[in-house]
Motif scaffolding. Sequence first.
Motif, short mmCIF file in Angstrom:
data_model
loop_
_atom_site.label_atom_id
_atom_site.label_comp_id
_atom_site.label_asym_id
_atom_site.label_seq_id
_atom_site.Cartn_x
_atom_site.Cartn_y
_atom_site.Cartn_z
N VAL A 8 0.86 -1.19 0.00
CA VAL A 8 0.00 0.00 0.00
C VAL A 8 0.89 1.24 0.00
N GLY A 9 0.69 2.12 -0.98
CA GLY A 9 1.51 3.33 -1.12
C GLY A 9 2.64 3.06 -2.10
N MET A 10 2.40 3.41 -3.36
CA MET A 10 3.38 3.05 -4.41
C MET A 10 4.21 4.26 -4.84
N GLY A 12 8.11 6.27 -3.96
CA GLY A 12 9.49 5.79 -4.05
C GLY A 12 9.74 4.56 -3.17
N ILE A 13 9.32 4.65 -1.91
CA ILE A 13 9.67 3.57 -0.97
C ILE A 13 8.79 2.33 -1.19
N GLY A 14 7.52 2.54 -1.57
CA GLY A 14 6.67 1.38 -1.89
C GLY A 14 7.28 0.56 -3.01
N ASN A 15 7.90 1.25 -3.96
CA ASN A 15 8.54 0.53 -5.06
C ASN A 15 9.87 -0.10 -4.65
N CYS A 33 -1.61 -1.04 -4.12
CA CYS A 33 -2.69 -0.09 -3.84
C CYS A 33 -2.12 1.30 -3.68
N ASP A 34 -2.72 2.26 -4.37
CA ASP A 34 -2.38 3.67 -4.15
C ASP A 34 -3.61 4.50 -4.48
N ILE A 35 -3.80 5.58 -3.73
CA ILE A 35 -4.95 6.45 -4.03
C ILE A 35 -4.70 7.24 -5.31
N ILE A 36 -3.45 7.30 -5.76
CA ILE A 36 -3.16 7.91 -7.07
C ILE A 36 -3.17 6.78 -8.10
N LYS A 37 -4.19 6.81 -8.97
CA LYS A 37 -4.45 5.69 -9.88
C LYS A 37 -3.23 5.33 -10.73
N GLU A 76 4.89 14.78 8.38
CA GLU A 76 6.15 14.32 9.00
C GLU A 76 6.47 12.88 8.58
N ASN A 77 6.09 12.53 7.37
CA ASN A 77 6.32 11.21 6.77
C ASN A 77 5.65 10.06 7.51
N GLY A 78 4.79 10.37 8.51
CA GLY A 78 4.15 9.29 9.28
C GLY A 78 2.65 9.49 9.44
N GLY A 80 0.25 9.55 7.39
CA GLY A 80 -0.66 8.81 6.50
C GLY A 80 -0.80 7.33 6.82
N HIS A 81 -0.03 6.83 7.78
CA HIS A 81 -0.03 5.37 7.98
C HIS A 81 -1.25 4.85 8.75
N TYR A 82 -1.82 5.72 9.61
CA TYR A 82 -2.80 5.24 10.59
C TYR A 82 -4.04 4.57 9.96
N GLU A 98 6.07 1.51 7.38
CA GLU A 98 7.27 2.34 7.25
C GLU A 98 7.41 3.22 8.49
N LYS A 99 8.59 3.75 8.66
CA LYS A 99 8.85 4.63 9.79
C LYS A 99 8.62 6.08 9.36
N PRO A 100 8.26 6.98 10.27
CA PRO A 100 7.91 6.72 11.66
C PRO A 100 6.58 5.97 11.73
N ILE A 124 7.96 -2.75 11.79
CA ILE A 124 8.24 -1.46 11.17
C ILE A 124 9.59 -1.56 10.47
N ASN A 125 9.70 -0.86 9.35
CA ASN A 125 10.94 -0.95 8.58
C ASN A 125 12.04 -0.09 9.21
N LEU A 126 12.50 -0.54 10.38
CA LEU A 126 13.64 0.11 11.04
C LEU A 126 14.88 -0.61 10.50
N ASN A 127 15.19 -0.30 9.25
CA ASN A 127 16.12 -1.15 8.48
C ASN A 127 17.58 -0.97 8.83
N HIS A 128 17.94 0.15 9.50
CA HIS A 128 19.38 0.44 9.67
C HIS A 128 20.12 -0.62 10.48
N GLY A 280 26.39 -1.38 1.16
CA GLY A 280 25.86 -0.03 1.33
C GLY A 280 24.46 -0.02 1.91
N PHE A 281 24.03 1.16 2.34
CA PHE A 281 22.75 1.33 3.02
C PHE A 281 21.55 0.75 2.24
N GLY A 282 21.58 0.88 0.91
CA GLY A 282 20.46 0.40 0.09
C GLY A 282 20.15 -1.07 0.35
N1 LIG Z 1 13.10 2.98 5.94
C1 LIG Z 1 13.76 3.92 5.27
O1 LIG Z 1 14.98 3.92 5.20
C2 LIG Z 1 12.97 4.99 4.60
C3 LIG Z 1 13.60 5.88 3.71
C4 LIG Z 1 12.81 6.88 3.13
C5 LIG Z 1 11.45 6.98 3.41
N2 LIG Z 1 10.89 6.08 4.29
C6 LIG Z 1 9.46 6.14 4.63
O2 LIG Z 1 8.70 5.56 3.58
C7 LIG Z 1 7.38 6.13 3.58
C8 LIG Z 1 7.00 6.48 2.14
O3 LIG Z 1 7.88 7.44 1.65
P1 LIG Z 1 7.85 7.88 0.10
O4 LIG Z 1 8.98 8.80 -0.08
O5 LIG Z 1 7.73 6.68 -0.77
O6 LIG Z 1 6.45 8.72 0.08
P2 LIG Z 1 5.58 9.12 -1.20
O7 LIG Z 1 4.78 10.29 -0.76
O8 LIG Z 1 6.44 9.22 -2.40
O9 LIG Z 1 4.63 7.85 -1.42
C9 LIG Z 1 3.54 7.57 -0.61
C10 LIG Z 1 2.43 7.02 -1.48
O10 LIG Z 1 1.36 6.59 -0.65
C11 LIG Z 1 0.15 6.89 -1.32
N3 LIG Z 1 -0.94 6.90 -0.32
C12 LIG Z 1 -1.18 7.81 0.63
N4 LIG Z 1 -2.24 7.46 1.38
C13 LIG Z 1 -2.68 6.29 0.87
C14 LIG Z 1 -3.74 5.41 1.22
N5 LIG Z 1 -4.58 5.67 2.24
N6 LIG Z 1 -3.92 4.29 0.50
C15 LIG Z 1 -3.08 4.00 -0.54
N7 LIG Z 1 -2.07 4.80 -0.92
C16 LIG Z 1 -1.86 5.93 -0.21
C17 LIG Z 1 0.41 8.23 -1.97
O11 LIG Z 1 -0.50 8.50 -3.01
C18 LIG Z 1 1.85 8.03 -2.46
O12 LIG Z 1 1.91 7.52 -3.77
C19 LIG Z 1 7.41 7.31 4.56
O13 LIG Z 1 6.79 6.94 5.78
C20 LIG Z 1 8.90 7.54 4.80
O14 LIG Z 1 9.20 8.03 6.09
C21 LIG Z 1 11.62 5.10 4.86
#
Ligand SMILES: NC(=O)c1ccc[n+]([C@@H]2O[C@H](COP(=O)([O-])OP(=O)(O)OC[C@H]3O[C@@H](n4cnc5c(N)ncnc54)[C@H](O)[C@@H]3O)[C@@H](O)[C@H]2O)c1
Length: 338
Positions: A8-10, A12-15, A33-37, A76-78, A80-82, A98-100, A124-128, A280-282
């Motif tokens: 859910v959430g496609m 950068g990180i979803g991919n 799944c993403d709300i952006i088609k 704050e990058n967190g 939208g998760h709830y 994902e974190k936070p 949670i993806n506390l990957n470090h 590396g970190f990746g």
């Molecule tokens: N673990 C790591 O090392 C690391 C690194 C970078 C980012 N992150 C985390 O990854 C998460 C995502 O970051 P990102 O940069 O990919 O964000 P992003 O904004 O590029 O992508 C989030 C996607 O979620 C979709 N979305 C939002 N609400 C939704 C819902 N209710 N249902 C379905 N889709 C929904 C959005 O449309 C968007 O495409 C963040 O929480 C960020 O903190 C983790």
Amino acid sequence: MALKVAIVGMGGIGNVHGQCYMDDPLAEIVAVCDIIKERADKAAVAYGCPAFYSVKAMLKSGIEIDCASMCTAGVENGGGHYKPTMELLGAGIPVLGEKPVSNEIPKAKRMVALAKKKRLRYGINLNHRFTPAARRAKEWIDKGRLGHLHIINMTMWINNPNETSPHFHIRALHPHSIDVMRYFCGDVVKAQAFFLRGKTLEGKQRKCWSNLQANMLFKNGVVGHLTGSYDAGGGFGLERCEVTGSKGRFVLEDACEVLTFNNRVNTERETYTHLGGMTGFGETFPSRIHRWLEQNKAKAPPSKIDGSGLDALKVQMIIEACIKSWETGAVVNLDYKL
Ligand SMILES: NC(=O)c1ccc[n+]([C@@H]2O[C@H](COP(=O)([O-])OP(=O)(O)OC[C@H]3O[C@@H](n4cnc5c(N)ncnc54)[C@H](O)[C@@H]3O)[C@@H](O)[C@H]2O)c1
């Protein structure tokens, strides 16, 4: 048989999660799944699975899902998760978030509580810290190689110009650093912090608290320090963790890159570079996600999940204690009441 995985959430990180699952024999992506088609559709083509535009529709489709990644972002990058996490947990699906975990403690508590009530695995993806080098360092601690633990010093810094909220820096970046500190030294009972608004490379004053120095007292008596910054750069490296004890110390540089052990009584140095072949970190993403898959495949009890929702909640509580300390000038006690 591979686990049926939804993402859910496609963005950068979803991919990134998507590629990890594609490369891992323990996983088969069955839904995105993403709300952006367009984002959901593009990922569906890439991973060869159906696309959904809401979690509700994905659940209603009846598609069989063993576990899901939650890669939304929000405030704050967190923020939208709830909602989508509660929907998945409510439907009985284990979640790797994902974190936070959330930028708001009450919401983080509700997600952790629901997972506990439904006896679901919630990670949670506390990957470090999912690196062979961190695991080796932890083994040294557990086997007593460092002796009685005394001090932990952690530094994590990147260049990030984000100014969307005053405390974006600590809430979005330092789940990682504080998780690493907890991994090595356990629970934190007191925290105190100072913050500073830095300047950009061009000399412009920043709006967010982009630098921090925090002190922590751990339950086991260890005294810890965290240095953090969003005004750093590649030349500074990403992170450095040093733990000292009565017999020795280690320094772990850049999560997986260089691990050094020093004995207290002589000058010999033992150094490992790229332990386990991790360069590396990746590579921390596939490593962390593989562990999540392994634990789901083995039907690990929810309380045994590495990098759990509860771990991530405790980390956010430490973050909020640091913010409170800065706002009040006090040392803040942590009680972890759920
Ligand atoms: N673990 C790591 O090392 C690391 C690194 C970078 C980012 N992150 C985390 O990854 C998460 C995502 O970051 P990102 O940069 O990919 O964000 P992003 O904004 O590029 O992508 C989030 C996607 O979620 C979709 N979305 C939002 N609400 C939704 C819902 N209710 N249902 C379905 N889709 C929904 C959005 O449309 C968007 O495409 C963040 O929480 C960020 O903190 C983790």
